[in-house]
Design a protein around this motif. Sequence first.
Motif: not given
Length: 602
Positions: A458-466, A493-512
């Motif tokens: 998650g975001e905590t590990l991303r901030i750690l890396a930065v 499950a591929k094609g349906s899992a809406r995993d969360i993407l954490h970036t420098d500016d935002d948290t993204l929830r894309l369609e599966g």
Amino acid sequence: MLDQIRSLPHQAGIYQYLDEKGRILYIGKAKNLSKRVKSYFNLTPTLSPKMTLSLRIQKMLSETVGLHYIIVENEHDALILENSLIKQLKPKYNILLRDDKTYPYLYVDMEEKYPRFELTRKIIKGKGVRYFGPFSVGARDILDSLYELLKLVQKKSCLKGKKGCLFYQMEQCLAPCEFPIPRETYLPMVTQGIEWIQNKRRLIKQLETKMEFYSESLRFEEALVLRDRIERISKSELTSQIDMASNENYDVFAIALNETRACILRLFIREGKVASSTHDFLPLSLSFSLDEAYERTLIGFYGNEIPPIIAPILTAHPFESREWVRDHLTTLFGKKASIEIPQRGGKKELIDLALTNAYELLRTQQPSNESLLYTLQELFKLDTLPRRIEIFDNSHFGGTAPVGAMVVYDNGHFDKKGYRTFHLQSHDEYGQMSEMLRRRIEGFADNPPPDLWVLDGGETLRILAVDLLNSHGVHLDVIAISKEKIDAKAHRAKGSARDILHTDDDTLRLEGTDKRLQFVQMLRDEAHRSAITFHKKSKLKLDQHSKLLSTHGISQAKIHKLLEYYGTFEAIAKSDFETLQELIGAKDAKNIQNCYQEEISK
């Protein structure tokens, strides 16, 4: 910054331009730091970039708010330090090439009674040694083919025996170890081997004949092996009608450009013929400079070791630091290096041949997922197009045998040679990721950073890396992907899992069904697979060692205590008696040493 520029020393060194966040934008070298840095700026009436500079340099200077410099003894040291820091820190406006690998040569020592062909990446002592190469691909295949087609002494150790071995029985060796084979009978086979190395089409023809024989004999697996070998040998060959009318050697370097990419082509001429070629692609961006591309290419190719064949260097274009590179290579080679930009004659024909093939590679070899990478760059607001990506994950079972894995995605495929695994000491996810990333950062000097890091977390590990990257002065794009939770369980499950993407500016929830999410999921799943596989192997080994110690009377509590102290069973096996005694007592310390002594003696 103006006062700092005015007070720069008139000495050799490297300089670093920094942005408002303290990140390094550019690293350069100078014979005279004061003159070099001042050449970028107007100092009056206010500090400003000179308008005669390229747009790339003006853009860089517009972002520059700070300056660091390091003084060195001479220009050679400045070049070496600049190259090392660029590899480690990956500045935004420098070019980073990854082609630092050494290419193998084939060699034969004609002074031996029964000469043999072998591979090398270093100089072999001996007046009768002849080298062939370097080879970008296919060197091992050529070597294997020579020993299959010619009745040469197959192994160095064969001559120590006194009786013909299996190779003789298979009619693959004349067995000079047992029979008095005259050297004059043996040498024509060596001459034939040299001819095939220098004219690979003739070698390939021999292999094709053998492949057809296997196919007609219904030996299809052996035929397939030869087919693949022929394909690899062919890849290193660049056909040419050029006749140098001499036996000269040249290393030719040419860089061709189109709208989006550069192709760096290396062409090796040996004894007047094209021996092999190799190429790499480089994305065009604000950081691209033809001058720097040639410099990085030459410094990266020759590295820090003397090549077995030192040839004059031909480049397709002049470049600013040619004298710097020539002086560096002169020091490296121990003899005067030559870098020419030919304008006419046979050497110019070689340049034209290299450029023609570089442009053809740009035209025909298009990345299959280039458009997807551009959409990722836009979505995640990445500074660099993510052609090379490193993905991290860790694995453990109840805190036992914690491990980490790094997988590499490079230009459309997973680069298995770039994979790394890590034995870790920490027992929590945060500590494990921190330990793994620190070790990766420490390796940037030998294995430069990629374009993007992807973390399973998650975001905590991303901030750690930065934070870790910033503490080492490295600016690198980082994203993280955390698993969607359904009923408190991870959903993959591929094609349906809406995993969360954490970036420098935002948290993204894309369609599966979003291709961008599925691409990142694919990267994450490969890292997860690698980590799990390595953990299973480590856990099995751990259980075997643990069982071994248990059978010698060591309790699980004491085994755990030893692992806490030493980290691995290998370290326990090598430990001294005094330390073991302090930890678990004299009796058990003696039992452990006896245990491992028995294993060694088996």
